[in-house]
Design a protein around this motif. Structure first.
Motif, PDB file in Angstrom:
ATOM      1  N   MET A 106      84.955  28.085 -18.486  1.00  0.00           N
ATOM      2  CA  MET A 106      85.625  27.214 -19.417  1.00  0.00           C
ATOM      3  C   MET A 106      85.861  27.959 -20.735  1.00  0.00           C
ATOM      4  N   ALA A 107      86.899  27.583 -21.419  1.00  0.00           N
ATOM      5  CA  ALA A 107      87.234  28.205 -22.687  1.00  0.00           C
ATOM      6  C   ALA A 107      86.250  27.753 -23.767  1.00  0.00           C
ATOM      7  N   ALA A 108      85.898  28.669 -24.688  1.00  0.00           N
ATOM      8  CA  ALA A 108      84.993  28.329 -25.781  1.00  0.00           C
ATOM      9  C   ALA A 108      85.711  27.386 -26.742  1.00  0.00           C
ATOM     10  N   MET A 109      85.006  26.327 -27.137  1.00  0.00           N
ATOM     11  CA  MET A 109      85.628  25.360 -28.017  1.00  0.00           C
ATOM     12  C   MET A 109      84.564  24.511 -28.682  1.00  0.00           C
ATOM     13  N   LYS A 110      84.952  23.783 -29.694  1.00  0.00           N
ATOM     14  CA  LYS A 110      84.070  22.836 -30.345  1.00  0.00           C
ATOM     15  C   LYS A 110      84.329  21.474 -29.711  1.00  0.00           C
ATOM     16  N   ILE A 111      83.285  20.878 -29.179  1.00  0.00           N
ATOM     17  CA  ILE A 111      83.401  19.602 -28.478  1.00  0.00           C
ATOM     18  C   ILE A 111      83.004  18.467 -29.404  1.00  0.00           C
ATOM     19  N   ASN A 112      83.821  17.430 -29.447  1.00  0.00           N
ATOM     20  CA  ASN A 112      83.493  16.222 -30.194  1.00  0.00           C
ATOM     21  C   ASN A 112      82.883  15.235 -29.203  1.00  0.00           C
ATOM     22  N   LYS A 113      81.579  15.051 -29.261  1.00  0.00           N
ATOM     23  CA  LYS A 113      80.860  14.236 -28.285  1.00  0.00           C
ATOM     24  C   LYS A 113      81.333  12.785 -28.255  1.00  0.00           C
ATOM     25  N   ALA A 114      81.918  12.313 -29.330  1.00  0.00           N
ATOM     26  CA  ALA A 114      82.411  10.927 -29.370  1.00  0.00           C
ATOM     27  C   ALA A 114      83.588  10.714 -28.426  1.00  0.00           C
ATOM     28  N   PHE A 115      84.268  11.791 -28.042  1.00  0.00           N
ATOM     29  CA  PHE A 115      85.465  11.671 -27.209  1.00  0.00           C
ATOM     30  C   PHE A 115      85.306  12.299 -25.823  1.00  0.00           C
ATOM     31  N   VAL A 116      84.079  12.548 -25.411  1.00  0.00           N
ATOM     32  CA  VAL A 116      83.839  13.141 -24.093  1.00  0.00           C
ATOM     33  C   VAL A 116      84.024  12.079 -23.013  1.00  0.00           C
ATOM     34  N   GLU A 117      84.825  12.421 -22.023  1.00  0.00           N
ATOM     35  CA  GLU A 117      85.121  11.514 -20.910  1.00  0.00           C
ATOM     36  C   GLU A 117      84.666  12.156 -19.604  1.00  0.00           C
ATOM     37  N   ASP A 118      84.246  11.319 -18.670  1.00  0.00           N
ATOM     38  CA  ASP A 118      83.819  11.757 -17.340  1.00  0.00           C
ATOM     39  C   ASP A 118      84.679  11.004 -16.338  1.00  0.00           C
ATOM     40  N   ARG A 119      85.585  11.709 -15.667  1.00  0.00           N
ATOM     41  CA  ARG A 119      86.559  11.071 -14.777  1.00  0.00           C
ATOM     42  C   ARG A 119      86.516  11.701 -13.389  1.00  0.00           C
ATOM     43  N   THR A 120      86.766  10.888 -12.373  1.00  0.00           N
ATOM     44  CA  THR A 120      86.842  11.363 -10.992  1.00  0.00           C
ATOM     45  C   THR A 120      88.118  10.842 -10.358  1.00  0.00           C
ATOM     46  N   VAL A 121      88.847  11.720  -9.676  1.00  0.00           N
ATOM     47  CA  VAL A 121      90.064  11.316  -8.976  1.00  0.00           C
ATOM     48  C   VAL A 121      90.087  11.890  -7.568  1.00  0.00           C
ATOM     49  N   SER A 122      90.825  11.219  -6.726  1.00  0.00           N
ATOM     50  CA  SER A 122      91.010  11.655  -5.346  1.00  0.00           C
ATOM     51  C   SER A 122      92.105  12.717  -5.287  1.00  0.00           C
ATOM     52  N   HIS A 170      89.305  25.576  -9.706  1.00  0.00           N
ATOM     53  CA  HIS A 170      88.625  26.139 -10.877  1.00  0.00           C
ATOM     54  C   HIS A 170      89.508  27.154 -11.609  1.00  0.00           C
ATOM     55  N   GLU A 171      90.215  27.990 -10.861  1.00  0.00           N
ATOM     56  CA  GLU A 171      91.107  28.969 -11.491  1.00  0.00           C
ATOM     57  C   GLU A 171      92.216  28.276 -12.285  1.00  0.00           C
ATOM     58  N   CYS A 172      92.721  27.164 -11.772  1.00  0.00           N
ATOM     59  CA  CYS A 172      93.796  26.419 -12.448  1.00  0.00           C
ATOM     60  C   CYS A 172      93.325  25.804 -13.766  1.00  0.00           C
ATOM     61  N   LEU A 173      92.053  25.447 -13.822  1.00  0.00           N
ATOM     62  CA  LEU A 173      91.568  24.650 -14.946  1.00  0.00           C
ATOM     63  C   LEU A 173      90.597  25.353 -15.884  1.00  0.00           C
ATOM     64  N   ASP A 174      90.025  26.469 -15.483  1.00  0.00           N
ATOM     65  CA  ASP A 174      88.957  27.104 -16.262  1.00  0.00           C
ATOM     66  C   ASP A 174      89.331  27.449 -17.700  1.00  0.00           C
ATOM     67  N   ASP A 175      90.550  27.829 -17.961  1.00  0.00           N
ATOM     68  CA  ASP A 175      90.940  28.250 -19.314  1.00  0.00           C
ATOM     69  C   ASP A 175      91.445  27.111 -20.189  1.00  0.00           C
ATOM     70  N   MET A 176      91.378  25.884 -19.704  1.00  0.00           N
ATOM     71  CA  MET A 176      91.893  24.737 -20.445  1.00  0.00           C
ATOM     72  C   MET A 176      90.917  24.343 -21.559  1.00  0.00           C
ATOM     73  N   ALA A 177      91.396  24.377 -22.803  1.00  0.00           N
ATOM     74  CA  ALA A 177      90.563  23.992 -23.945  1.00  0.00           C
ATOM     75  C   ALA A 177      90.180  22.516 -23.840  1.00  0.00           C
ATOM     76  N   GLY A 178      88.927  22.222 -24.110  1.00  0.00           N
ATOM     77  CA  GLY A 178      88.453  20.850 -24.074  1.00  0.00           C
ATOM     78  C   GLY A 178      87.836  20.436 -22.759  1.00  0.00           C
ATOM     79  N   LEU A 179      88.036  21.224 -21.726  1.00  0.00           N
ATOM     80  CA  LEU A 179      87.466  20.921 -20.416  1.00  0.00           C
ATOM     81  C   LEU A 179      86.035  21.466 -20.384  1.00  0.00           C
ATOM     82  N   ILE A 180      85.073  20.597 -20.130  1.00  0.00           N
ATOM     83  CA  ILE A 180      83.664  20.962 -20.192  1.00  0.00           C
ATOM     84  C   ILE A 180      83.105  21.289 -18.814  1.00  0.00           C
ATOM     85  N   GLU A 181      83.447  20.476 -17.825  1.00  0.00           N
ATOM     86  CA  GLU A 181      82.877  20.647 -16.492  1.00  0.00           C
ATOM     87  C   GLU A 181      83.882  20.231 -15.427  1.00  0.00           C
TER      88      GLU A 181
END
Length: 121
Positions: A1-17, A31-42
């Protein structure tokens, strides 16, 4: 994941099919498609349930961005009625989070002007 400052007040946990998931390679490509996206934690790919779980800072990245990156990588989100409903809700909530993160003022309703008139407290 890209290094970034995370605002814990806006952290979302979502699951999709994601029906296109079927093997370990799919996990790697997602993972390759998404790893460099800023704001993505997990990112967690479940090949048995054919789903992807995301934890992200919705003030920095929206579900639309994640969905587009998945689709561009060859793994579009399911088009089922339930998934469309969830995705619409995710978009609405992300937009609200981004708007709240960008506001410079405080609570708009803490003391609205004009609500108290002279003698009517």
């Amino acid at each position: 994941m890209a290094a970034m400052k995370i605002n814990k007040a806006f952290v979302e946990d979502r699951t999709v099919s994601v029906p296109g998931i079927h093997c370990e390679r799919c996990d790697k490509v997602i993972h390759e498609c998404l790893d460099d996206m800023a704001g993505l934690i997990e990112i967690e790919v479940n090949k048995d349930k054919k789903s992807v779980r995301f934890v992200y800072d919705s003030a920095q990245v929206g579900f639309d961005d994640i969905e587009k990156a998945l689709s561009d990588g060859g793994y579009p989100v399911s088009d089922s009625r339930w998934t469309r409903f969830k995705v619409a809700r995710y978009r609405f909530m992300d937009e609200n989070a981004r708007n709240n993160a960008q506001t410079t003022g405080g609570n708009c309703c803490s003391h609205p002007k004009g609500i108290y008139t002279k003698g009517h407290r």
